[in-house]
Scaffold this motif. Structure first.
Motif, PDB file in Angstrom:
ATOM      1  N   PRO A   1       0.819  -1.199   0.000  1.00 55.08           N
ATOM      2  CA  PRO A   1       0.000   0.000   0.000  1.00 55.08           C
ATOM      3  C   PRO A   1       0.860   1.260   0.000  1.00 55.08           C
ATOM      4  O   PRO A   1       1.851   1.340   0.716  1.00 55.08           O
ATOM      5  N   LEU A   2       0.498   2.222  -0.829  1.00 56.22           N
ATOM      6  CA  LEU A   2       1.239   3.478  -0.893  1.00 56.22           C
ATOM      7  C   LEU A   2       0.564   4.465   0.045  1.00 56.22           C
ATOM      8  O   LEU A   2      -0.398   5.130  -0.293  1.00 56.22           O
ATOM      9  N   THR A   3       1.044   4.540   1.279  1.00 61.42           N
ATOM     10  CA  THR A   3       0.407   5.385   2.277  1.00 61.42           C
ATOM     11  C   THR A   3       1.052   6.746   2.321  1.00 61.42           C
ATOM     12  O   THR A   3       2.137   6.960   1.794  1.00 61.42           O
ATOM     13  N   LYS A   4       0.406   7.666   2.974  1.00 58.91           N
ATOM     14  CA  LYS A   4       0.924   9.034   3.054  1.00 58.91           C
ATOM     15  C   LYS A   4       2.254   9.078   3.781  1.00 58.91           C
ATOM     16  O   LYS A   4       3.161   9.812   3.410  1.00 58.91           O
ATOM     17  N   GLU A   5       2.396   8.281   4.863  1.00 61.11           N
ATOM     18  CA  GLU A   5       3.613   8.332   5.656  1.00 61.11           C
ATOM     19  C   GLU A   5       4.753   7.544   5.034  1.00 61.11           C
ATOM     20  O   GLU A   5       5.914   7.795   5.303  1.00 61.11           O
ATOM     21  N   VAL A   6       4.441   6.566   4.178  1.00 63.44           N
ATOM     22  CA  VAL A   6       5.446   5.733   3.521  1.00 63.44           C
ATOM     23  C   VAL A   6       6.420   5.160   4.560  1.00 63.44           C
ATOM     24  O   VAL A   6       7.550   5.585   4.689  1.00 63.44           O
ATOM     25  N   ARG A   7       5.958   4.214   5.323  1.00 59.35           N
ATOM     26  CA  ARG A   7       6.761   3.661   6.408  1.00 59.35           C
ATOM     27  C   ARG A   7       7.774   2.663   5.865  1.00 59.35           C
ATOM     28  O   ARG A   7       7.488   1.502   5.660  1.00 59.35           O
ATOM     29  N   LEU A   8       8.978   3.143   5.633  1.00 60.90           N
ATOM     30  CA  LEU A   8      10.046   2.284   5.134  1.00 60.90           C
ATOM     31  C   LEU A   8      11.131   2.062   6.180  1.00 60.90           C
ATOM     32  O   LEU A   8      12.062   1.315   5.956  1.00 60.90           O
ATOM     33  N   THR A   9      11.058   2.726   7.313  1.00 62.22           N
ATOM     34  CA  THR A   9      12.150   2.631   8.283  1.00 62.22           C
ATOM     35  C   THR A   9      12.226   1.247   8.925  1.00 62.22           C
ATOM     36  O   THR A   9      13.313   0.812   9.315  1.00 62.22           O
ATOM     37  N   ASP A  10      11.119   0.533   9.027  1.00 60.24           N
ATOM     38  CA  ASP A  10      11.165  -0.802   9.622  1.00 60.24           C
ATOM     39  C   ASP A  10      11.907  -1.807   8.742  1.00 60.24           C
ATOM     40  O   ASP A  10      12.827  -2.456   9.205  1.00 60.24           O
ATOM     41  N   PRO A  11      11.526  -1.953   7.432  1.00 68.33           N
ATOM     42  CA  PRO A  11      12.208  -2.959   6.623  1.00 68.33           C
ATOM     43  C   PRO A  11      13.578  -2.515   6.121  1.00 68.33           C
ATOM     44  O   PRO A  11      14.360  -3.345   5.686  1.00 68.33           O
ATOM     45  N   LEU A  12      13.894  -1.235   6.166  1.00 71.61           N
ATOM     46  CA  LEU A  12      15.147  -0.741   5.626  1.00 71.61           C
ATOM     47  C   LEU A  12      16.068  -0.225   6.710  1.00 71.61           C
ATOM     48  O   LEU A  12      15.618   0.284   7.732  1.00 71.61           O
ATOM     49  N   LYS A  13      17.356  -0.356   6.460  1.00 73.19           N
ATOM     50  CA  LYS A  13      18.363   0.194   7.354  1.00 73.19           C
ATOM     51  C   LYS A  13      19.051   1.365   6.670  1.00 73.19           C
ATOM     52  O   LYS A  13      19.067   1.450   5.441  1.00 73.19           O
ATOM     53  N   PRO A  14      19.638   2.273   7.422  1.00 69.38           N
ATOM     54  CA  PRO A  14      20.396   3.366   6.803  1.00 69.38           C
ATOM     55  C   PRO A  14      21.452   2.809   5.860  1.00 69.38           C
ATOM     56  O   PRO A  14      22.046   1.762   6.115  1.00 69.38           O
ATOM     57  N   ASP A  15      21.676   3.491   4.757  1.00 72.72           N
ATOM     58  CA  ASP A  15      22.568   2.987   3.720  1.00 72.72           C
ATOM     59  C   ASP A  15      23.297   4.145   3.066  1.00 72.72           C
ATOM     60  O   ASP A  15      22.684   5.152   2.726  1.00 72.72           O
ATOM     61  N   ARG A  16      24.604   4.010   2.868  1.00 64.87           N
ATOM     62  CA  ARG A  16      25.390   5.061   2.238  1.00 64.87           C
ATOM     63  C   ARG A  16      25.996   4.619   0.905  1.00 64.87           C
ATOM     64  O   ARG A  16      26.609   5.421   0.226  1.00 64.87           O
ATOM     65  N   GLY A  17      25.842   3.352   0.542  1.00 62.10           N
ATOM     66  CA  GLY A  17      26.493   2.881  -0.675  1.00 62.10           C
ATOM     67  C   GLY A  17      25.561   2.567  -1.813  1.00 62.10           C
ATOM     68  O   GLY A  17      26.004   2.331  -2.938  1.00 62.10           O
ATOM     69  N   THR A  18      24.240   2.553  -1.554  1.00 67.31           N
ATOM     70  CA  THR A  18      23.271   2.202  -2.589  1.00 67.31           C
ATOM     71  C   THR A  18      22.775   3.450  -3.302  1.00 67.31           C
ATOM     72  O   THR A  18      22.506   4.473  -2.679  1.00 67.31           O
ATOM     73  N   HIS A  19      22.657   3.347  -4.607  1.00 67.65           N
ATOM     74  CA  HIS A  19      22.199   4.480  -5.411  1.00 67.65           C
ATOM     75  C   HIS A  19      20.966   4.060  -6.210  1.00 67.65           C
ATOM     76  O   HIS A  19      20.970   3.025  -6.878  1.00 67.65           O
ATOM     77  N   ILE A  20      19.913   4.864  -6.133  1.00 66.95           N
ATOM     78  CA  ILE A  20      18.681   4.611  -6.884  1.00 66.95           C
ATOM     79  C   ILE A  20      18.566   5.658  -7.986  1.00 66.95           C
ATOM     80  O   ILE A  20      18.593   6.862  -7.717  1.00 66.95           O
ATOM     81  N   VAL A  21      18.446   5.183  -9.219  1.00 65.04           N
ATOM     82  CA  VAL A  21      18.208   6.066 -10.361  1.00 65.04           C
ATOM     83  C   VAL A  21      16.728   5.985 -10.708  1.00 65.04           C
ATOM     84  O   VAL A  21      16.219   4.913 -11.058  1.00 65.04           O
ATOM     85  N   TRP A  22      16.052   7.113 -10.587  1.00 64.80           N
ATOM     86  CA  TRP A  22      14.616   7.169 -10.844  1.00 64.80           C
ATOM     87  C   TRP A  22      14.337   7.643 -12.265  1.00 64.80           C
ATOM     88  O   TRP A  22      14.973   8.576 -12.761  1.00 64.80           O
ATOM     89  N   ASP A  23      13.358   7.019 -12.884  1.00 63.46           N
ATOM     90  CA  ASP A  23      12.768   7.540 -14.126  1.00 63.46           C
ATOM     91  C   ASP A  23      11.716   8.580 -13.735  1.00 63.46           C
ATOM     92  O   ASP A  23      11.230   8.594 -12.602  1.00 63.46           O
ATOM     93  N   TRP A  24      11.356   9.444 -14.663  1.00 66.27           N
ATOM     94  CA  TRP A  24      10.417  10.522 -14.370  1.00 66.27           C
ATOM     95  C   TRP A  24       9.027  10.238 -14.925  1.00 66.27           C
ATOM     96  O   TRP A  24       8.119   9.864 -14.184  1.00 66.27           O
ATOM     97  N   ASN A  25       8.843  10.376 -16.229  1.00 66.12           N
ATOM     98  CA  ASN A  25       7.515  10.211 -16.829  1.00 66.12           C
ATOM     99  C   ASN A  25       7.004   8.784 -16.630  1.00 66.12           C
ATOM    100  O   ASN A  25       7.677   7.805 -16.951  1.00 66.12           O
ATOM    101  N   GLY A  26       5.817   8.673 -16.067  1.00 63.16           N
ATOM    102  CA  GLY A  26       5.210   7.373 -15.859  1.00 63.16           C
ATOM    103  C   GLY A  26       5.663   6.670 -14.604  1.00 63.16           C
ATOM    104  O   GLY A  26       5.076   5.664 -14.212  1.00 63.16           O
ATOM    105  N   THR A  27       6.710   7.177 -13.951  1.00 60.18           N
ATOM    106  CA  THR A  27       7.229   6.554 -12.733  1.00 60.18           C
ATOM    107  C   THR A  27       6.994   7.491 -11.557  1.00 60.18           C
ATOM    108  O   THR A  27       5.992   7.361 -10.864  1.00 60.18           O
ATOM    109  N   LEU A  28       7.879   8.443 -11.332  1.00 55.57           N
ATOM    110  CA  LEU A  28       7.626   9.426 -10.276  1.00 55.57           C
ATOM    111  C   LEU A  28       6.496  10.372 -10.655  1.00 55.57           C
ATOM    112  O   LEU A  28       5.677  10.756  -9.817  1.00 55.57           O
TER     113      LEU A  28
END
Length: 278
Positions: A26-53
């Motif tokens: 579910p895409l909620t307003k708060e977007v609770r990702l802190t539980d399944p994810l840990k802080p990360d400094r080495g991973t890079h996410i490349v986002w597409d724009w049209n049709g994605t974000l």
């Protein structure tokens, strides 16, 4: 206004590969990702724009039909748009017209499309800004790459209030050479080197996946965008029905980083995961 007549919708191409079940979250307003994810400094996410974000499928279909009207071509419906969508965009028009565009037609198409799209408001996908903010706070590096003209892309990301989440933004400058070359150049120009095996590309078309694998990165395809979901799920590639699910799916593809050892730069060109099938 273009005609509202509805053309026949082509069936998506058949596939003999098993269809993966898209990850659902579910895409909620708060977007609770802190539980399944840990802080990360080495991973890079490349986002597409049209049709994605950017939640703009309806706007893109309308823009296409305004452009087709300028070329005296009948309009297309949403399913036809999604089934035929490809890059470079000139090839997309050729699929719709069932013939190549002349240079004069292409000039009209580009001008008409840009004039129309620049009059429309920018609408992010629900929860997208909160998701970007959550990832940023957790230390994930993010950038934005699109084949939309660079000045249009930067103006739209600024209007949406998300520019500050990205360490680099690249749109199309000059001729549309496709996503593969664009991604290679984008990664090479990041302000800090990134290991391609630690890169996740999140987009909505098979071209995004081809580009990612050519660069040695991973890809997850969002099924609510510009390319028909049946084409994406039938490819055997990782897919997701929401942006948070796409993030979780992408991070699960990454190899573990040994404790105390930072990720190292890796030359592009080594495929990761299953390559998309044409």
């Amino acid at each position: 206004m273009p005609s509202t007549s509805t053309p026949a919708t082509p069936s998506p191409p058949p596939s003999d590969s098993p269809t993966p079940t898209p990850s659902r979250s579910p895409l909620t307003k708060e977007v609770r990702l802190t539980d399944p994810l840990k802080p990360d400094r080495g991973t890079h996410i490349v986002w597409d724009w049209n049709g994605t974000l950017k939640d703009d499928l309806a706007e893109m279909v309308l823009a296409m039909n305004v452009t087709l009207a300028a070329l005296d071509i009948p309009p297309v419906d949403r399913a036809t748009y999604q089934n035929l969508h490809c890059v470079p965009i000139r090839d997309f028009y050729a699929r719709i017209l069932r013939r190549p565009l002349s240079d004069a037609e292409w000039a009209v198409a580009e001008q008409t499309y840009l004039q129309h799209i620049q009059t429309r408001p920018v609408q992010l996908r629900a929860g997208a800004a909160a998701l970007l903010g959550t990832l940023s706070r957790l230390g994930y590096r993010q950038s934005l790459l699109s084949l939309s003209p660079h000045d249009v892309l930067t103006a739209e990301s600024a209007a949406a209030g998300v520019t500050g989440f990205f360490e680099r933004i690249d749109g199309r400058r000059g001729t549309d050479t496709g996503k593969t070359r664009a991604l290679a150049d984008h990664l090479a120009r990041l302000p800090r080197p990134v290991a391609s095996r630690r890169v996740v590309v999140i987009g909505d078309t098979l071209d995004d996946a081809h580009a990612a694998h050519a660069a040695g990165a991973h890809a997850v395809l969002f099924t609510g965008g510009l390319q028909h979901p049946d084409l994406l799920t039938g490819s055997g590639l990782p897919v997701a029905g929401t942006l948070p699910a796409a993030v979780r799916t992408g991070l699960a593809l990454l190899p573990p980083v040994p404790a105390g050892r930072p990720a190292q730069q890796q030359p592009p060109g080594l495929p990761r995961g299953k390559a998309p099938r044409r």
